[in-house]
Design a protein around this motif. Structure first.
Motif, PDB file in Angstrom:
ATOM      1  N   ARG A   1       0.768  -1.223   0.087  1.00 49.22           N
ATOM      2  CA  ARG A   1      -0.027   0.182  -0.068  1.00 49.22           C
ATOM      3  C   ARG A   1       0.784   1.262   0.073  1.00 49.22           C
TER       4      ARG A   1
ATOM      5  N   ALA B   1      -5.397 -11.727   2.116  1.00 49.74           N
ATOM      6  CA  ALA B   1      -5.823 -10.528   2.525  1.00 49.74           C
ATOM      7  C   ALA B   1      -4.914  -9.370   2.267  1.00 49.74           C
TER       8      ALA B   1
ATOM      9  N   THR C   1      -7.539  -3.022  -3.243  1.00 50.58           N
ATOM     10  CA  THR C   1      -8.398  -2.104  -2.862  1.00 50.58           C
ATOM     11  C   THR C   1      -7.834  -0.840  -2.711  1.00 50.58           C
TER      12      THR C   1
ATOM     13  N   TYR D   1      -4.975   2.186  13.180  1.00 52.71           N
ATOM     14  CA  TYR D   1      -4.193   1.020  12.658  1.00 52.71           C
ATOM     15  C   TYR D   1      -3.505   0.126  13.752  1.00 52.71           C
TER      16      TYR D   1
ATOM     17  N   ARG E   1      -1.564  -3.870  12.898  1.00 54.37           N
ATOM     18  CA  ARG E   1      -0.365  -3.554  13.344  1.00 54.37           C
ATOM     19  C   ARG E   1      -0.093  -4.705  14.260  1.00 54.37           C
TER      20      ARG E   1
ATOM     21  N   ARG F   1      -1.122  -8.424  12.362  1.00 54.45           N
ATOM     22  CA  ARG F   1      -0.165  -8.685  11.357  1.00 54.45           C
ATOM     23  C   ARG F   1       1.343  -8.833  11.684  1.00 54.45           C
TER      24      ARG F   1
ATOM     25  N   SER G   1      -2.147 -13.039   9.069  1.00 57.58           N
ATOM     26  CA  SER G   1      -2.006 -13.021   7.555  1.00 57.58           C
ATOM     27  C   SER G   1      -3.418 -12.523   6.961  1.00 57.58           C
ATOM     28  N   ASP G   2      -4.602 -12.866   7.925  1.00 55.05           N
ATOM     29  CA  ASP G   2      -5.885 -12.714   7.249  1.00 55.05           C
ATOM     30  C   ASP G   2      -6.608 -11.638   7.716  1.00 55.05           C
ATOM     31  N   LEU G   3      -5.999 -10.524   8.357  1.00 56.03           N
ATOM     32  CA  LEU G   3      -6.691  -9.366   8.776  1.00 56.03           C
ATOM     33  C   LEU G   3      -5.813  -8.136   7.956  1.00 56.03           C
ATOM     34  N   ALA G   4      -6.411  -7.342   7.453  1.00 53.97           N
ATOM     35  CA  ALA G   4      -5.731  -6.310   6.717  1.00 53.97           C
ATOM     36  C   ALA G   4      -6.620  -4.868   6.573  1.00 53.97           C
ATOM     37  N   ALA G   5      -5.887  -3.913   6.393  1.00 55.48           N
ATOM     38  CA  ALA G   5      -6.281  -2.688   5.893  1.00 55.48           C
ATOM     39  C   ALA G   5      -6.765  -2.451   4.531  1.00 55.48           C
ATOM     40  N   LEU G   6      -8.126  -2.293   4.136  1.00 50.85           N
ATOM     41  CA  LEU G   6      -8.277  -2.428   2.772  1.00 50.85           C
ATOM     42  C   LEU G   6      -9.215  -1.150   2.302  1.00 50.85           C
TER      43      LEU G   6
ATOM     44  N   GLU H   1     -10.485 -10.504   3.794  1.00 48.53           N
ATOM     45  CA  GLU H   1     -10.958 -10.432   2.601  1.00 48.53           C
ATOM     46  C   GLU H   1     -12.229 -11.070   2.176  1.00 48.53           C
TER      47      GLU H   1
ATOM     48  N   ALA I   1       7.692   1.842  12.798  1.00 46.38           N
ATOM     49  CA  ALA I   1       7.379   1.814  11.367  1.00 46.38           C
ATOM     50  C   ALA I   1       8.613   1.906  10.621  1.00 46.38           C
TER      51      ALA I   1
END
Ligand SMILES: Cc1cc2nc3c(=O)[nH]c(=O)nc-3n(C[C@H](O)[C@H](O)[C@H](O)COP(=O)(O)O)c2cc1C
Ligand code: SF4
Ligand code: FES
Lengths: 433, 188, 947
Positions: A187, B80, B87, C155, C159, C162, C168-173, C184, C438
């Motif tokens: 991103r 994901a 997106t 966030y 943070r 992940r 691995s299956d939660l994200a910022a979309l 997803e 970061a």
């Protein structure tokens, strides 16, 4: 003496200069010369030449390069990235360079990569620039075939590959650290600094990001030297620059002019002045994220510090002209909508403040505004000031808002007082012309 | 979903929310070849994610859930994470689009030069709002940020082609041409 | 130490911090969202703005983010400057533009960081007049609710999920103000640490779904400090309980993290967070049950199983007392079987009742020997058992034969942090402070060496630099090879295949080159050689550097190491008991067996269990009905951890006390109280019985244990005893805002009932007393004025993220140092017939632990019985994934579904330990069995059965 090093190969017709034509006019001589120089000397030369970044911030390019660690114990992999994301509203200079004289950029990149010790370079180009990307790829192929790129260039130990990376949209990708994230397939959210990219950038390696036009300045600077380069400028800053004008002027376009060319000269002489029946009400001197200036600033020379002192920024040097028939509130709304949409979503004042500003401006423009809205807008612009947000997008977005509120305050008040946009009729009438 | 809602309702909501799509999609050989070519250009496979989406989209027009999963499988990037990138970028389409995507520039210079009115004209002509696709599946209209041709405003891009200094007439012509082109292509 | 000025006050502070951290450590309130004490700064929310001045002349100053500003010696700052305040208020106003203001229906209300910070910012008037964007929420499984509209995009969730926990299956979309934090598509969050989102999220986006089922406000919860009983790490928890409001007794409503610097820090695993619900389970024993002798016409009970009915506690105790009396008079054999999942106090009481020589550990010989070996190894002065921060700090980790992601999840989370040490080192070289999260994460930094060796290495393999799936035997040989290389004595190096030798060389080199190497192993392989191997490596490393090497040995259960302390090595196992019962048969004396909180079927092979349960009288004290309960004659309802006080000893030898959160329903009381009551009723007056009968407080027992076992002497000063008072008051378990305390019982009593007294702790089951005793280890309701969320913990720490300001209620075992003798790896095992497979235990976060498996939400995600075999073995037997197969042992057989994995070592069959349906198989692991395929169920058939 050469006065238009950036555009000398750009002919009137819409075709790119191929390598032969490029060479005829002295192309790749800078590169040959550079290969005989020590990288450190090139950095020094660029620094002393006074070339300032054309991406908007105007940082001394050679100085930027000098932050890249060099020497035996520095990381062996380094990168050069050309920022060709050009997406700032009202900015149309890099496209011209890439579409019409791709080799100039390739040569500039080769010299820059050599100077900082990078063996891989990327051109990060916005996804909509199909033609430019194709021409660049073709130019890279041509240069490889002639041994100007690739392994052991010209018998030296230096090797360089240049890749074109087509992006997939988003203005924030132009912010250099967001760009690096995008290049890494992530991103495009800006990165925290320090570390600066020159120390830890792409994939954690030392990286220099430069604007297309910046890099296009390099070959001639190297070939013709510091004195020549400095003498190109008319004012404080060195070199020439692509200036552009859009809006209701007779002859909108782009021209290569000396740094320090007065704004009036650009608008009136080169752009042919305002269209008949239109008056200049104000202008954004360097793209959508700069502060409005008014007619009394027309005599300022286009130099970074001069425009800065006047309360705006030279930015990309492409001027958007606001005429007296166009609603300044509407224009600010248009710009703010853009920035709100392009916010990366990382920090609060930008992510949530801009959409709110859009709503207020929408209400004002629709005649639903209240007097307090002006203060609220000022407050929001202040909140998005430099240093208050994570990157420079929001401060850039705040610039047109805050300056419009100063310069065109009466127009804002009129919107509230009349309960409608006083410009609408005019705009419609003019559209019918 | 709060505790204030009846448990049955909650369950219903949960069930209706669950629609895992399991359909499989495969990448074509051509797509794989193109993606693999990118590998050598980047430091790691994960960096190719966005490139891969762009490549696959070039072939398929858009990225469906199944396509997304296929790319995720191929690159071994968690789905994901890939979705997070997909997106994020506006030129990755996660919804079907028409054969011709119209990107109409809405930024400052084009706005000053009257793009809003032209947009009205375009919308009336195509009978769609931004983000929609015409009934015949040929055009999708999208508003886009500055296309970097401001001195020739207003402008728009159809497919990969730029159209500058737009007028009512030139818009009519561009649309008609495209329509004719696609009519030729279709079997009847 | 730098001197700084904040709002005109001078402070001297620790170097290297950021300004936000410093302010909070100094007790100055400064609002924040995206910063987290364990996750550092990223500068996203812009909430922590302060003014930084150039010098004393500078009147305007510059706005900076506290969390992103390294403090400078001589720095001048202002938190209260108008411009800073205005900015912070503005940020809140921005954040709230899309927030639904739905606090009344939000589970987070009352402990919401967003509420607190909004208050703190002083911002009260919202001027936003626009519409709010809305999101669709996702189904995230049985643990977590999702309400995206409450999101303020800090966030923190991604943070944590992940970057910190490796999910691995939660994200910022999406982007701009449309960003969406989710999966997803709908589905259960895969990470075993997802529950922390509930606490990490500063608002009500992620909330505890199990809590929602019986939700009350935080201020209406009654809390006490407790210890998670679902594994041996010993995480500190803050369970909350309350009456349901219909006149019934209290139920346990949720578990949240209770900060303990050295153990769990800020995070728990999902087994620990959601496992609590077993105490509310329908299988809960609340009354005394006794065998019924009624003639029944029809019964579902199996052969040998007994049918129970309620019995008056008094009668039952009398019956128990009679048994004790008879035993004392030599007319009965009275045997006690303890349990590693019960407290030291309960175990000790049983030992006191039956006498040390009749007291057994409730474990089979193998498991008990393993624990004694752990205990023995930990005594070696060349090594030490690391705390969690020490684990996080390790610069090379070798995990040997232990699936820590499943058996000691919190430790695995710590190892994930250790994997970043190379990167952190790089940051230090570049002079980037480590809290610049970061910045540090974007640096190039190949992960630190993390080597995984064992049967199932899948859990951490995403961070592993090397992972080697192999059998227990190979693991031990591999360890021996490394140890030989490290000690420079190659003579005993086992024969390893070429590839492995190279790997061993490599591993030895890495470990020898590390500054803070860490070895992790445990009882998971149920193999002594694995433990020996780990010890051999650690001692060799300790010798090389002449400073002790970190060795973490994971034990299986909450008090495994505690129970080992009560037995001499070589004594007390169930096989010995069975044998002695068998050999005692001819004496003709009737036998009574008292079983303490233990399901013997999970412990020993069928023959042994049968031998024991064939006793003339079986008395069980336990909390849930289980297989053993079906065979008991008398069952006493035992208090669960949350309902009782006691001590556990965790894997690294730390003794910790837990306190009763609330009183159990019905006749539930602590097991030791039942034993003490029975002893009091019995006629015999032996001194041990009199002592047992005289103990009134849990601390009486702790003191007695401390007296009798020198290594546990520290138990006596674990916490203040019941006489302790602050200003003459006890500590309140209820908050000062606790509501409806009269009304809630009005159905039963119109008059207000006096609160029950707690005989064990200086704490009251009411709101009377000291509300905020954060200076003692006695509070779990961490609260401070203006800080209603769990973030208030920093008010009780020495500095932000540091240890609690006062004693945290833990004490290390005081064991005699004793060096391990040197050890050689075994050379090969008895050959296996080609038809046989080596059964090896696999562990499941959800399912392997007996108690948490009975919590409703966890039960809903436990896998059906399965077994894992290698591709080779599968194809040899023509078994496909999903086939029904039968594991055949001489005495038993089990039906499971086949799974096939490329990582399963050839010749082995992975069997999930303790999984519901396979509990009785546990005792046979490791072992050998044959496997046969049942007829493959065709898809139509299985579809038919599903209908
Ligand atoms: C929001 C944002 C967008 C930007 N977009 C561009 C861009 O499109 N092209 C560009 O060259 N620089 C852009 N910049 C500036 C770059 O961050 C960077 O300063 C520049 O590429 C450096 O090159 P230079 O030193 O050659 O100017 C942008 C900056 C910001 C904050
Ligand atoms: S100002 Fe903040 S939200 Fe806006 S683009 Fe920059 S980092 Fe993202
Ligand atoms: S806590 Fe400092 S910016 Fe979020």
């Amino acid at each position: 003496m050469l006065t238009n090093p950036l555009t000398k190969n750009i002919g009137p017709e819409n075709i790119a200069a191929d390598i032969e034509r490029y060479r005829e006019s002295g192309g790749y001589r800078g590169w040959s010369k550079a290969l005989e120089m020590a990288p450190g000397d090139i950095v020094k030369m660029v620094q002393d030449g006074g070339l300032r970044g054309r991406g908007g911030a105007g940082f001394n390019t050679g100085l930027k390069w000098s932050f890249v660690p060099r020497g035996a114990d520095s990381p062996s992999i380094k990168y050069l990235v050309c920022n060709a994301d050009e997406m700032e509203p009202g900015t149309f200079k890099d496209r011209l360079l890439m579409e019409r004289d791709p080799h100039l950029l390739i040569e500039g990149m080769a010299i820059a990569a050599y100077a900082i010790g990078a063996h891989t370079a990327y051109i990060f180009i916005r996804g909509e620039y199909h033609l430019a990307a194709e021409r660049l790829e073709q130019a890279i192929d041509e240069a490889r075939q002639e041994g100007l790129l690739g392994n052991s260039i010209r018998g030296t130990e230096f090797s360089l590959e240049i890749f074109v990376h087509r992006s997939a949209g988003n203005y924030i990708c132009g912010e250099e650290t967001a760009l690096l994230n995008a290049l890494e397939g992530k991103r495009a959210v800006p990165r925290a600094k320090p570390p600066f990219p020159q120390v830890s950038g792409l994939w954690g390696k030392p990286t220099v990001v430069n604007n297309v036009e910046t890099l296009c300045n390099i070959p001639n600077l190297i070939e013709h030297g510091i004195d020549w380069y400095r003498s190109l400028g008319r004012g404080e800053d060195a070199g020439s620059k692509l200036f552009g004008v859009s809006g209701r002027v007779k002859n909108p376009g782009t021209w290569e002019l000396p740094m320090g060319t007065p704004i009036r000269e650009i608008i009136e002489q080169h752009a042919g002045g305002m269209c008949d029946g239109y008056q200049l009400k104000g202008f954004l001197p360097g793209g959508g994220s700069t502060d409005f200036l008014g007619p009394d600033h027309l005599d300022l020379p286009m130099d970074y510090d001069v425009i800065g002192k006047a309360g705006s920024r030279m930015g990309t040097g492409t001027i958007i002209v606001l005429d007296d028939h166009t609603c300044p509130v509407g224009l600010v709304l248009n710009l703010t909508r853009f920035f709100a949409r392009e916010s990366c979503g990382w920090c609060t004042p930008c992510r949530d403040g801009l959409p709110w500003a859009v709503q207020i401006l929408e209400r004002l423009e629709n005649g639903e505004g209240v007097p307090e809205d002006l203060d609220l807008l000022r407050e929001q612009a202040r909140r998005m000031g430099p240093g208050n947000t994570f990157c420079a997008l929001a401060p850039g977005a705040a610039e047109p808002i805050q300056s419009a509120l100063k310069l065109f305050e009466q127009d804002f008040i009129d919107h509230v007082m009349h309960g409608c946009c006083p410009f609408e009729k005019v705009a419609e009438a003019s559209a019918a012309v | 979903m709060t505790s204030m809602i009846e448990p049955e309702v909650v369950e219903l909501m949960e069930r209706s929310n669950k629609h895992p799509s399991t359909a499989e999609a495969q990448l074509t050989e051509a797509e794989i070849e193109e993606i693999e070519r990118e590998f050598s250009r980047y430091e790691d496979k994960a960096s190719v994610g966005l490139e891969a989406l762009r490549i696959v989209q070039k072939h398929r027009g858009w990225i469906s859930d199944e396509t997304l999963r296929a790319v995720s499988n191929f690159l071994q990037i968690p789905v994901a994470q890939l979705e997070s990138v997909a997106t994020y970028f506006q030129l990755i389409f996660r919804q079907p689009v028409g054969k011709e995507v119209i990107l109409l520039c809405k930024s400052a210079s084009c706005w000053i030069m009257g793009c809003s009115r032209l947009q009205q004209k375009l919308q009336n002509k195509l009978q769609i709002a931004p983000g929609q696709t015409t009934a015949d599946g040929i055009f999708t209209l999208l508003e886009t940020p500055c296309l970097g041709d401001c001195d020739k405003a207003p402008v728009m891009m159809v497919g990969e082609e730029m159209h500058r200094n737009l007028t009512d007439e030139s818009i009519d012509k561009i649309i008609e041409n495209k329509k004719a082109h696609h009519a030729d292509q279709s079997p009847d | 130490m730098p001197n700084i000025t904040i709002d005109g006050e001078q402070y001297e502070i620790e170097d290297g911090q950021n300004l936000l951290n410093a302010c909070l450590s100094l007790g100055i309130n400064l609002p924040y969202f995206c910063w987290h004490p364990a996750m550092g700064s990223v500068g996203a929310c812009r909430q922590c703005a302060v003014i930084e001045y150039k010098d004393f002349e500078d009147q305007r100053g510059k706005l900076v983010m506290g969390c992103m500003t390294p403090i400078k010696d001589g720095g001048i700052y202002s938190v209260s400057a108008d411009s800073a305040r205005e900015f912070r208020g503005g940020v809140i106003e921005d954040l709230m533009t899309n927030h639904p203001h739905d606090c009344p229906v939000c589970e987070e209300g009352g402990e919401c960081h967003l509420q607190d910070m909004t208050e703190m910012s002083g911002h009260t008037l919202r001027r936003y007049r626009g519409t709010k964007r809305t999101h669709r929420n996702q189904y995230l499984g049985p643990f977590i609710n999702h309400e995206m509209n409450r999101c303020i995009a800090c966030y923190r969730c991604t943070r944590f999920y992940r970057e910190y926990a490796g999910g691995s299956d939660l994200a910022a979309l999406g982007r701009n103000n449309q960003v969406y934090f989710g999966r997803e598509q709908d589905g259960m969050l895969e990470s075993g640490f997802s529950g922390n989102l509930v606490e990490v999220c500063p608002t009500g986006v992620f909330t505890d779904k199990t809590f929602s089922e019986h939700f009350v406000r935080k201020w209406d919860l009654q809390t006490a400090p407790s210890i998670c009983e679902h594994c041996a790490v010993g995480c500190n928890t803050a369970p909350g309980a309350r009456e349901p409001g219909d006149g019934e007794d209290a139920i346990l409503r949720r578990v949240t993290n209770l900060f303990n610097h050295d153990i769990n820090g800020y995070f728990l695993c999902d087994r620990g967070r959601f496992g609590y619900d077993y105490v509310n389970s329908e299988a809960r024993i609340k009354n005394v049950l006794a065998t019924r002798t009624l003639e029944l016409i029809e019964t579902t009970a199996g052969e040998n199983e007994k049918i129970h009915g309620d019995m008056a506690p008094r009668d039952a105790l009398q019956q128990f007392a009679d048994t004790i009396t008879a035993a004392r008079r030599g007319r009965r054999r009275l045997i006690g079987i303890g349990s590693p999942r019960s407290s030291l106090e309960n175990n000790f009481a049983l030992r006191q009742l039956v006498g040390a020589e009749h007291y057994y550990a409730g474990l089979n010989a193998r498991d008990l020997q393993l624990l004694h070996l752990v205990d023995r190894i930990q005594r070696d002065p060349r090594l030490y058992s690391p705390t969690t921060p020490q684990i996080e700090n390790a610069d090379a980790v070798l995990v040997l034969g232990e699936e820590i992601e499943q058996t000691a999840p919190r430790i695995a989370l710590a190892v994930r942090q250790a994997a970043r040490n190379r990167q952190k080192q790089h940051a230090q070289q570049l002079k980037i402070p480590l809290w610049q999260d970061a910045s540090v994460r974007q640096l190039d930094g190949s992960p630190s060496p993390i080597l995984l060796v064992g049967v199932d290495t899948a859990g951490l393999c995403d961070i592993a630099s090397e992972h080697l799936p192999c059998t227990a035997e190979q693991t031990a040989m591999f360890a021996a090879a490394i140890a030989c290389r490290l000690s420079g004595d190659d003579s005993g190096s086992p024969d390893l295949p070429e590839g492995l030798l190279e790997l061993a060389d490599n591993a030895a080199q890495i470990l020898a080159g590390a500054e803070r190497p860490l070895i992790i192993s445990g009882c998971g392989n149920r193999d002594k050689a694995t433990l020996h191997g780990a010890a051999a490596i650690a001692t060799a490393l300790g010798e090389r550097t002449e400073s002790p090497c970190a060795l973490y040995l994971a034990c299986p259960e909450v008090n495994s190491l505690g129970i080992a302390q009560l037995f001499e090595p070589g004594t007390g196992d169930l096989e010995q008991l069975a044998q002695s019962l068998e050999s005692g048969e001819d004496t003709g004396m009737p036998v009574s067996v008292v079983i303490l909180e233990n399901d013997l079927y999970r412990r020993a092979d069928a023959e042994t269990v049968e031998q024991i349960l064939a006793a003339d009288e079986v008395i069980l004290l336990d909390s849930l009905l289980n297989q053993t309960a079906r065979r008991a004659d008398l069952i006493f309802p035992a208090a669960a951890t949350a309902e009782s006080q006691g001590s556990y000893i965790n894997s690294n030898g730390t003794a910790q006390r837990f306190y009763a959160v609330y009183e159990g329903t019905g006749f539930i009381q602590e097991s030791w109280r039942w034993l003490s009551d029975a002893a009091g009723l019995c006629g015999a007056k032996a001194p041990s019985l009199t002592a047992l009968a005289s103990w009134r407080h849990s601390t009486d027992l702790s003191a007695a244990i401390a007296c009798e076992f020198s290594q546990m002497a520290s138990l006596a000063d674990l916490g203040p005893d019941e006489d302790y008072r602050i200003d003459g008051l006890k500590v309140a378990r209820q908050t000062h805002r606790y509501s409806g305390r009269t009304a809630i019982h009005a159905k039963a009593h119109v008059a207000e009932q006096p609160p029950h007294a707690d005989p064990d702790a200086p704490m009251a089951f009411s709101m009377e007393g000291i509300q905020n005793a954060g200076e003692t280890p006695l509070v779990a309701n961490i609260w401070s004025p203006g800080w209603n969320s769990n973030q208030s913990i920093h008010k009780f720490q020495q500095e932000v993220g540091g240890p609690r300001r006062h004693a945290d209620g833990t004490a290390r075992l005081l064991r005699e140092p004793q060096a391990m003798p040197s050890w050689r790896a075994p050379t090969g095992s008895a050959p296996r017939s080609p038809a046989e497979l080596e059964l090896v235990p696999l562990y499941c976060l959800y399912g392997s632990d007996e108690l948490s498996a009975r919590a409703k939400a966890i039960a809903s995600v436990i896998d059906e019985p399965y077994a894992v075999l290698s591709e080779h073995d599968a194809s040899e037997r023509a078994i496909a994934a999903g086939d029904s197969v039968e594991i055949e042992l001489p005495e038993a057989h089990f039906l499971v579904r086949a799974r096939i994995s490329t990582d399963q070592p050839r010749g082995t069959l992975g069997v999930p330990y303790g999984l519901p349906g396979l509990e009785e198989l546990a005792a046979y692991l490791p072992g050998r069995a044959t496997l046969s395929r049942l007829a493959r169920i065709s898809s139509t058939e299985s579809g038919g059965t599903a209908q």
